[in-house]
Write a protein that holds these residues in place. Structure first.
Motif, PDB file in Angstrom:
ATOM      1  N   GLN A  51     -68.922  40.458   4.850  1.00 45.45           N
ATOM      2  CA  GLN A  51     -67.698  40.098   5.967  1.00 45.45           C
ATOM      3  C   GLN A  51     -68.353  40.103   7.426  1.00 45.45           C
ATOM      4  OE1 GLN A  51     -64.544  42.454   4.594  1.00 45.45           O
ATOM      5  NE2 GLN A  51     -63.909  40.785   3.143  1.00 45.45           N
ATOM      6  N   THR A  52     -68.971  41.167   7.440  1.00 51.59           N
ATOM      7  CA  THR A  52     -69.505  41.586   8.822  1.00 51.59           C
ATOM      8  C   THR A  52     -70.612  40.574   9.065  1.00 51.59           C
ATOM      9  OG1 THR A  52     -69.294  43.961   8.253  1.00 51.59           O
ATOM     10  CG2 THR A  52     -70.726  43.203  10.251  1.00 51.59           C
ATOM     11  N   MET A  53     -71.464  40.143   8.101  1.00 51.74           N
ATOM     12  CA  MET A  53     -72.507  39.097   8.462  1.00 51.74           C
ATOM     13  C   MET A  53     -71.865  37.798   8.990  1.00 51.74           C
ATOM     14  SD  MET A  53     -75.616  38.262   9.114  1.00 51.74           S
ATOM     15  CE  MET A  53     -76.718  39.603   8.217  1.00 51.74           C
ATOM     16  N   GLU A  54     -70.817  37.475   8.019  1.00 49.75           N
ATOM     17  CA  GLU A  54     -69.992  36.006   8.326  1.00 49.75           C
ATOM     18  C   GLU A  54     -69.544  36.255   9.626  1.00 49.75           C
ATOM     19  OE1 GLU A  54     -69.895  33.026   6.558  1.00 49.75           O
ATOM     20  OE2 GLU A  54     -71.559  34.308   5.408  1.00 49.75           O
ATOM     21  N   PHE A  55     -69.022  37.238  10.046  1.00 46.19           N
ATOM     22  CA  PHE A  55     -68.358  37.408  11.266  1.00 46.19           C
ATOM     23  C   PHE A  55     -69.127  37.224  12.258  1.00 46.19           C
ATOM     24  CE2 PHE A  55     -67.312  39.912  15.025  1.00 46.19           C
ATOM     25  CZ  PHE A  55     -66.047  39.630  15.486  1.00 46.19           C
ATOM     26  N   LEU A  56     -70.476  37.927  12.263  1.00 46.27           N
ATOM     27  CA  LEU A  56     -71.378  37.426  13.552  1.00 46.27           C
ATOM     28  C   LEU A  56     -72.010  36.067  13.393  1.00 46.27           C
ATOM     29  CD1 LEU A  56     -73.631  40.723  12.790  1.00 46.27           C
ATOM     30  CD2 LEU A  56     -72.140  40.048  14.574  1.00 46.27           C
ATOM     31  N   SER A  71     -68.977  49.097  12.848  1.00 47.85           N
ATOM     32  CA  SER A  71     -67.787  48.619  12.639  1.00 47.85           C
ATOM     33  C   SER A  71     -67.067  49.191  11.483  1.00 47.85           C
ATOM     34  CB  SER A  71     -67.730  47.284  12.440  1.00 47.85           C
ATOM     35  OG  SER A  71     -66.428  46.583  12.161  1.00 47.85           O
ATOM     36  N   GLY A  72     -66.412  50.202  11.572  1.00 47.94           N
ATOM     37  CA  GLY A  72     -65.944  51.008  10.611  1.00 47.94           C
ATOM     38  C   GLY A  72     -67.132  51.586   9.701  1.00 47.94           C
ATOM     39  N   ASP A  73     -67.300  51.594   8.438  1.00 47.75           N
ATOM     40  CA  ASP A  73     -68.457  52.005   7.761  1.00 47.75           C
ATOM     41  C   ASP A  73     -69.574  51.464   7.984  1.00 47.75           C
ATOM     42  OD1 ASP A  73     -67.075  54.015   7.060  1.00 47.75           O
ATOM     43  OD2 ASP A  73     -66.494  53.330   5.081  1.00 47.75           O
ATOM     44  N   VAL A  74     -69.543  50.030   8.413  1.00 43.61           N
ATOM     45  CA  VAL A  74     -70.725  49.151   8.313  1.00 43.61           C
ATOM     46  C   VAL A  74     -71.458  49.171   9.847  1.00 43.61           C
ATOM     47  CG1 VAL A  74     -71.618  46.877   8.317  1.00 43.61           C
ATOM     48  CG2 VAL A  74     -69.662  47.667   6.919  1.00 43.61           C
ATOM     49  N   SER A  75     -72.780  49.249   9.866  1.00 41.14           N
ATOM     50  CA  SER A  75     -73.485  49.119  11.237  1.00 41.14           C
ATOM     51  C   SER A  75     -74.599  47.939  11.195  1.00 41.14           C
ATOM     52  CB  SER A  75     -74.166  50.647  11.431  1.00 41.14           C
ATOM     53  OG  SER A  75     -75.049  50.585  10.258  1.00 41.14           O
ATOM     54  N   TYR A  76     -74.663  47.468  12.263  1.00 41.99           N
ATOM     55  CA  TYR A  76     -75.278  46.210  12.513  1.00 41.99           C
ATOM     56  C   TYR A  76     -76.263  46.436  13.854  1.00 41.99           C
ATOM     57  CZ  TYR A  76     -71.852  43.971  15.524  1.00 41.99           C
ATOM     58  OH  TYR A  76     -70.508  43.836  16.198  1.00 41.99           O
ATOM     59  N   VAL A  89     -81.875  38.152  15.410  1.00 38.33           N
ATOM     60  CA  VAL A  89     -82.082  38.964  14.078  1.00 38.33           C
ATOM     61  C   VAL A  89     -80.845  39.720  13.730  1.00 38.33           C
ATOM     62  CG1 VAL A  89     -83.282  40.046  12.295  1.00 38.33           C
ATOM     63  CG2 VAL A  89     -84.629  38.556  14.222  1.00 38.33           C
ATOM     64  N   ALA A  90     -80.077  39.369  12.733  1.00 30.66           N
ATOM     65  CA  ALA A  90     -79.013  40.455  12.662  1.00 30.66           C
ATOM     66  C   ALA A  90     -79.271  41.192  11.264  1.00 30.66           C
ATOM     67  CB  ALA A  90     -77.551  39.507  12.309  1.00 30.66           C
ATOM     68  N   GLU A  91     -79.220  42.268  11.450  1.00 31.28           N
ATOM     69  CA  GLU A  91     -79.406  43.115  10.142  1.00 31.28           C
ATOM     70  C   GLU A  91     -78.131  44.115  10.128  1.00 31.28           C
ATOM     71  OE1 GLU A  91     -82.258  46.729   8.598  1.00 31.28           O
ATOM     72  OE2 GLU A  91     -83.020  45.196   9.742  1.00 31.28           O
ATOM     73  N   HIS A  98     -76.552  53.112  -3.226  1.00 32.19           N
ATOM     74  CA  HIS A  98     -77.689  52.451  -2.710  1.00 32.19           C
ATOM     75  C   HIS A  98     -77.418  51.586  -1.704  1.00 32.19           C
ATOM     76  CE1 HIS A  98     -79.583  53.523  -6.431  1.00 32.19           C
ATOM     77  NE2 HIS A  98     -78.678  53.136  -7.120  1.00 32.19           N
ATOM     78  N   PRO A  99     -77.899  51.921  -0.389  1.00 34.77           N
ATOM     79  CA  PRO A  99     -77.150  51.354   0.660  1.00 34.77           C
ATOM     80  C   PRO A  99     -77.602  49.759   0.706  1.00 34.77           C
ATOM     81  CG  PRO A  99     -78.469  53.086   1.317  1.00 34.77           C
ATOM     82  CD  PRO A  99     -78.724  52.897  -0.209  1.00 34.77           C
ATOM     83  N   VAL A 100     -76.566  48.801   1.093  1.00 33.94           N
ATOM     84  CA  VAL A 100     -76.758  47.531   1.141  1.00 33.94           C
ATOM     85  C   VAL A 100     -77.232  46.999   2.513  1.00 33.94           C
ATOM     86  CG1 VAL A 100     -75.296  45.166   0.913  1.00 33.94           C
ATOM     87  CG2 VAL A 100     -74.677  46.927  -0.432  1.00 33.94           C
ATOM     88  N   LYS A 101     -78.299  46.481   2.396  1.00 34.06           N
ATOM     89  CA  LYS A 101     -78.769  45.796   3.715  1.00 34.06           C
ATOM     90  C   LYS A 101     -79.247  44.326   3.677  1.00 34.06           C
ATOM     91  CE  LYS A 101     -81.308  49.613   5.236  1.00 34.06           C
ATOM     92  NZ  LYS A 101     -82.720  50.342   5.681  1.00 34.06           N
ATOM     93  N   LEU A 102     -78.370  43.496   4.763  1.00 31.87           N
ATOM     94  CA  LEU A 102     -78.608  42.212   4.745  1.00 31.87           C
ATOM     95  C   LEU A 102     -79.333  41.665   6.148  1.00 31.87           C
ATOM     96  CD1 LEU A 102     -74.967  41.118   3.619  1.00 31.87           C
ATOM     97  CD2 LEU A 102     -76.938  41.417   1.929  1.00 31.87           C
ATOM     98  N   ARG A 103     -80.024  41.063   6.108  1.00 27.96           N
ATOM     99  CA  ARG A 103     -80.809  40.409   7.191  1.00 27.96           C
ATOM    100  C   ARG A 103     -80.761  38.929   7.221  1.00 27.96           C
ATOM    101  NH1 ARG A 103     -86.390  43.055   9.141  1.00 27.96           N
ATOM    102  NH2 ARG A 103     -86.501  42.059  10.996  1.00 27.96           N
ATOM    103  N   ARG A 104     -80.528  38.316   8.391  1.00 30.72           N
ATOM    104  CA  ARG A 104     -80.792  36.787   8.741  1.00 30.72           C
ATOM    105  C   ARG A 104     -80.943  36.478   9.995  1.00 30.72           C
ATOM    106  NH1 ARG A 104     -75.836  33.089   7.292  1.00 30.72           N
ATOM    107  NH2 ARG A 104     -76.796  31.714   8.703  1.00 30.72           N
TER     108      ARG A 104
END
Length: 113
Positions: A51-56, A71-76, A89-91, A98-104
């Motif tokens: 959801q954070t990635m889609e917001f960005l 943003s809350g528990d999520v950092s980017y 580059v958004a990470e 197991h921490p979730v990491k998305l990058r695009r």
């Protein structure tokens, strides 16, 4: 003489077997519930990161908005791409077992401050 019913020893053995099997079954159910809770927390972390990635992606940031944010528990983190003026580059990282990491790569708007 005809024997009716069970002896005391037979009843005690049956109760011991029933008690041992119910204890094993309770431990199995407890482990299953712990695993299910961990899977639920992992899925929630993935959902928050997505959801954070889609917001960005949908709310185009300015090209000068590089840095680390929470943003809350999520950092980017937003980092400029060298040589490509309109890309960042958004990470996104969400904490979990197991921490979730998305990058695009995302577009940025050079006209925004």
């Amino acid at each position: 003489m005809k024997k009716n019913g069970f002896t005391l020893m037979e009843v005690l053995v049956a109760l011991a077997i029933l008690g041992a099997s119910s204890a094993v079954f309770c431990k199995f159910v407890e482990g299953f519930l712990q695993l299910r809770g961990a899977e639920r927390r992992q899925a929630q972390a993935f959902l928050c990161a997505t959801q954070t990635m889609e917001f960005l992606v949908h709310n185009i940031p300015s090209c000068g908005a590089a840095g680390q944010f929470t943003s809350g528990d999520v950092s980017y983190t937003l980092s400029p791409v060298p040589g490509l003026a309109h890309l960042l580059v958004a990470e996104v990282t969400a904490p979990s077992i197991h921490p979730v990491k998305l990058r695009r790569l995302i577009l940025c708007d050079a006209a925004l401050p």
